[in-house]
Write a protein that holds these residues in place. Structure first.
Motif, short mmCIF file in Angstrom:
data_model
loop_
_atom_site.label_atom_id
_atom_site.label_comp_id
_atom_site.label_asym_id
_atom_site.label_seq_id
_atom_site.Cartn_x
_atom_site.Cartn_y
_atom_site.Cartn_z
N TRP A 635 0.99 -1.06 0.26
CA TRP A 635 -0.33 -0.10 -0.33
C TRP A 635 0.66 1.25 0.08
O TRP A 635 2.26 1.29 0.81
CB TRP A 635 -1.11 -0.34 1.25
CG TRP A 635 -1.82 -1.45 1.43
CD1 TRP A 635 -1.83 -2.40 1.41
CD2 TRP A 635 -3.64 -1.27 0.68
NE1 TRP A 635 -2.74 -3.43 1.51
CE2 TRP A 635 -3.88 -2.45 0.82
CE3 TRP A 635 -4.06 -0.52 0.42
CZ2 TRP A 635 -5.14 -2.62 0.49
CZ3 TRP A 635 -5.57 -0.30 -0.34
CH2 TRP A 635 -5.60 -1.32 -0.01
N SER A 645 -2.13 -0.20 4.69
CA SER A 645 -3.90 -0.21 4.62
C SER A 645 -4.21 0.84 4.82
O SER A 645 -5.68 0.76 3.86
CB SER A 645 -4.12 -1.82 4.23
OG SER A 645 -4.22 -2.47 5.29
N ASP A 646 -4.79 0.42 6.34
CA ASP A 646 -5.95 1.94 7.25
C ASP A 646 -5.53 2.90 6.70
O ASP A 646 -5.28 3.89 7.45
CB ASP A 646 -6.04 1.32 7.99
CG ASP A 646 -4.60 1.12 8.91
OD1 ASP A 646 -3.98 1.54 8.65
OD2 ASP A 646 -5.10 0.98 10.14
N ALA A 650 -4.34 5.49 1.20
CA ALA A 650 -3.66 4.00 0.81
C ALA A 650 -4.10 3.72 -0.17
O ALA A 650 -5.12 3.44 -0.74
CB ALA A 650 -3.56 3.40 1.95
N GLU A 652 -3.80 0.27 -2.72
CA GLU A 652 -2.79 -1.18 -3.21
C GLU A 652 -2.22 -1.17 -4.23
O GLU A 652 -2.43 -0.41 -5.41
CB GLU A 652 -3.59 -2.57 -3.67
CG GLU A 652 -3.44 -3.04 -3.30
CD GLU A 652 -4.33 -5.23 -3.37
OE1 GLU A 652 -3.77 -5.75 -2.89
OE2 GLU A 652 -5.45 -4.30 -4.06
N PRO A 685 3.95 0.92 6.97
CA PRO A 685 3.42 -0.69 6.81
C PRO A 685 3.48 -1.50 8.19
O PRO A 685 4.41 -1.36 8.64
CB PRO A 685 3.51 -1.45 5.87
CG PRO A 685 5.24 -0.57 6.00
CD PRO A 685 4.75 1.03 6.44
#
Length: 773
Positions: A635, A645-646, A650, A652, A685
């Motif tokens: 991400w 990812s949160d 962000a 992918e 991350p």
């Protein structure tokens, strides 16, 4: 009067009834011994030229011919000189007998026998002495001949049994031995000469006594002139021809082929598919190479017309008469290590299996498979290579990688199914070493299999005789065969059909067995498949003898000769069109698949031939399956930094990475640590929260030395940090696996540069470079 008539009637009755019965009874009791005569066996080329002969038990060589296989002028000369009334008398010419009897009585000795052709055949079939008793025996056998056989059959017996000196009998054998031509190709002068030779074959031998032979020939010509059989002008011209013949020579070509085909055939004439002219040229070529090769070295050479799988030339040894080179050993049927000659088949089969395409990324890096540790011929490693490059350069590690995935037993079974058997040591099973020559194969099988690259993947056993049946079996698809043939022919790079050559002049592969015992070169040109083997039949190594240096020059010389003959003879030259299943595509490394131009994951673009529109991804080695693979999802934020990812904004992103084993051969920018985005310190991350992965025990750039008196260096290494399971690599080769914070002990026996790398379950990679002195 009545008694006289009765006596006459009884006599006639005896002559008409009982005498024939007595003749039939005597014929049963004393049959003609014709069946007891064993005809010699002759192996002949496709055009009838004798290649080799196997004499009968008495050492006599006969080349059987039919009446229509002999020059008509020879028949005219023979009958005019020996028996003008052959077709009109009952086997005995009474006028000739009376004349001969008068000459014998008046001179007090036998001058002339008055023999007809039938009587001469009777003497040849059942020899007798020159006495009155012998003459009566001859007359009896003559009567039997005339009773059992037609005039043409009797004349054929004479043609095949007439003596021509020494162990040569029959006009067929004589014509080939003296003139090296078929008896139907005799000139008028030769026909006259050969008609008289059986009268005194040793005294009139034209190669030893040409003046005597010429005088005898002229006697035949005078008889032909006397009875006006030939025009006087023709006879005058023939008499101007002087007789000069080279010493007679028995057929001595393709002895090992002859020994092979004669085993299961009982015919007197054994036909083969051999091209006599080509066979002689290649035998002369082999003799020239004999002086250039090391002592006790032999040569095997096989040429096959792959349009019908007929064998055109067969040289099983460099010199059949040379015992120091084991000339009697047929290297075409010998079981030898095939070296690297099996590699093209594996690449083709893997292509059919959807494992690779022509430009698939393979790994030329050090690897160990249990106790097997293969290396390259040049002992170096190249890192990332394509299938086509690996095949052209005959690299070992990439092909072992493919076989490890495809399966050794499966590969062996595929070849066996088309007649190419591989042999392994007793109690041994197919293993990875077979692809590098760790097995045994025969040249005839290999040449048969290589023909499949020119026959749309179909393989048939070789045809040595015209009666041999073509039995095709599919080894590989037409598309795979076409692609591999183009790669071996130096045309790996795809081009438009408009620029594609119609034929591949020569697609080839070399092979060298362990210890330089066998040097191979096998090539496929537009019409012929060529096999060359060089080495010592006893298996003794010959230093410096390998396929490219020893066998390739011979194969190139043979190929040039074949192409020249092909164009001169105006034979059809098969085309090599691209199969519909083959197309081209632009693929990207390291993924091996096609990607858009703007995709940053396309680290290297390559144009490749593909099969059935299938583009398989990069083939992973078995020990790499449990790693994170080549596609890693992360991400990233708007600045391209790696985040959780949160995190806000962000997105992918998939990043294609090179196989970890290639790290040591990659440019700095392509290494895994530089391909992955750096972590955003504000919203890192989850992986970034892990402790960094470190190696303890050696520092980067350090130079280590062995202890005095030691030949190796023991190095203990420990990891710190990281996450989960860890994989250790030495110079790109996986050496061990450990759990978190694991310890390994390395024993380094060679001086040089080393790189130790560790990959953990979280995807972190760290490495240390050092040297050992």
């Amino acid at each position: 009067m009545k008694k006289g008539l009765r006596r006459t009637g009884l006599t006639l009755l005896f002559l008409v009834i009982f005498l024939p019965l007595l003749f039939v009874l005597a014929d049963k009791i004393w049959p003609l011994p014709i069946k007891q005569i064993e005809m010699a066996r002759t192996v002949v080329a496709a055009d009838g030229t004798p290649l080799w002969r196997f004499a009968d038990k008495e050492g006599i060589w006969r080349y059987p011919v039919k009446l229509d296989e002999v020059s008509p002028e020879f028949i005219e000369a023979l009958l005019t000189y020996e028996d003008r009334h052959f077709y009109n008398h009952p086997g005995v010419n009474p006028f000739s007998l009376l004349r001969a009897l008068w000459q014998d009585v008046s001179s007090g000795r036998i001058i002339s026998g008055g023999s007809t052709i039938s009587m001469q055949v009777a003497r040849l079939v059942d020899p007798h002495d020159r006495t009155v008793t012998g003459k009566l025996k001859q007359l009896w056998r003559t009567a039997q001949l005339e009773y059992h056989y037609s005039k043409n059959e009797i004349l054929e017996m004479y043609l095949n049994r007439a003596p021509y000196g020494g162990t040569i009998e029959g006009i067929g054998a004589a014509s080939w031995v003296y003139l090296n031509k078929a008896p139907d190709k005799l000139t008028s002068g030769e026909a006259a000469l050969f008609a008289v030779l059986p009268q005194a074959p040793s005294r009139l031998r034209p190669d030893r006594y040409p003046l005597r032979a010429q005088a005898a020939r002229d006697k035949v010509l005078d008889r032909l002139a006397e009875y006006q059989v030939w025009p006087i002008e023709k006879i005058t011209d023939i008499k101007q021809e002087q007789i000069w013949l080279a010493p007679r020579k028995s057929p001595n070509s393709a002895p090992l082929l002859a020994r092979r085909v004669v085993k299961d055939v009982q015919d007197s004439i054994i036909e083969t598919t051999i091209d006599a002219g080509l066979q002689r040229q290649l035998e002369d070529m082999a003799m020239n190479w004999k002086n250039q090769l090391p002592k006790q070295t032999s040569l095997g050479l096989l040429v096959v017309d792959h349009t019908d799988m007929s064998v055109k030339a067969y040289i099983g040894s460099i010199d059949f008469q040379d015992n120091s080179r084991f000339g009697h050993v047929d290297m075409i049927t010998a079981w030898r290590s095939p070296g690297s000659t099996l590699k093209p088949f594996l690449y083709a089969l893997a292509m059919d299996d959807g494992l690779i395409h022509a430009e698939s990324l393979l790994q030329d890096v050090p690897r160990r498979f249990d106790d097997y540790r293969p290396g390259n011929f040049d002992t170096g490693f190249n890192g990332p290579v394509s299938v086509s490059d690996a095949l052209v350069r005959s690299l070992n590690l990439p092909v072992v990688q493919v076989l490890d995935v495809y399966g050794s037993k499966r590969f062996t079974a595929k070849l066996r199914n088309v007649g190419t058997e591989l042999r392994f040591p007793l109690a041994s099973e197919p293993n990875l070493s077979l692809i590098l020559g760790g097995t045994a194969a025969r040249m005839d099988d290999l040449v048969s299999a290589y023909s499949g690259f020119a026959r749309q993947g179909k393989v048939s056993p070789l045809r040595y005789r015209p009666t041999d049946v073509l039995r095709d079996r599919q080894l590989m698809s037409p598309g795979a065969a076409w692609i591999i043939r183009r790669i071996m022919g130096g045309e790996a790079r795809p081009v438009p059909d408009s620029s594609l050559t119609a034929q591949v002049n020569l697609a080839w592969k070399t092979g060298t067995s362990y210890g330089y015992r066998d040097a191979w070169a096998i090539g496929v040109n537009p019409r012929y498949t060529i096999g060359v083997w060089v080495g010592r039949p006893d298996g003794t190594p010959v230093a410096g003898q390998y396929g490219y240096a020893t066998a390739i020059p011979i194969m190139n010389q043979v190929n040039n000769l074949l192409l020249a003959r092909l164009y001169q003879s105006h034979l059809s030259i098969p085309k090599d069109p691209r199969p519909a299943s083959v197309s081209q595509a632009v693929i990207c490394w390291p993924s091996g698949t096609t990607l858009p131009k703007e995709d940053s994951n396309c680290r290297q673009r390559r144009l490749s031939w593909i099969l059935d529109n299938t583009i398989p991804p990069t083939l992973m080695a078995k020990e790499q399956e449990s790693l994170l693979g080549l596609r890693q999802k992360v991400w990233v934020n708007s600045q391209g930094l790696q985040v959780a990812s949160d995190c806000p904004n962000a997105t992918e992103k998939e990043i294609h990475l090179w196989p970890i084993t290639l790290e040591s051969w990659l440019p700095v920018g392509e290494k895994r640590i530089n391909r992955l985005p750096k972590a955003d310190p504000e919203c890192p991350p989850l992986r970034a929260e892990m402790p960094p992965l470190l190696i303890s025990g050696v520092r980067s750039g350090e130079v280590l030395q062995r202890l005095p008196g030691k030949t190796s260096l023991d190095l203990r290494l420990i990891t710190q940090g990281g996450q989960g399971h860890q994989w250790w690599f030495l110079n790109g080769e996986q050496v061990q696996e450990t759990n978190h914070n694991g310890t390994i002990l390395l024993t380094l026996e060679k001086s040089g540069s080393y790189q130790i790398s560790v990959l953990d379950l979280g995807g972190q990679v760290t490495s240390v470079d050092f040297k050992v002195k």
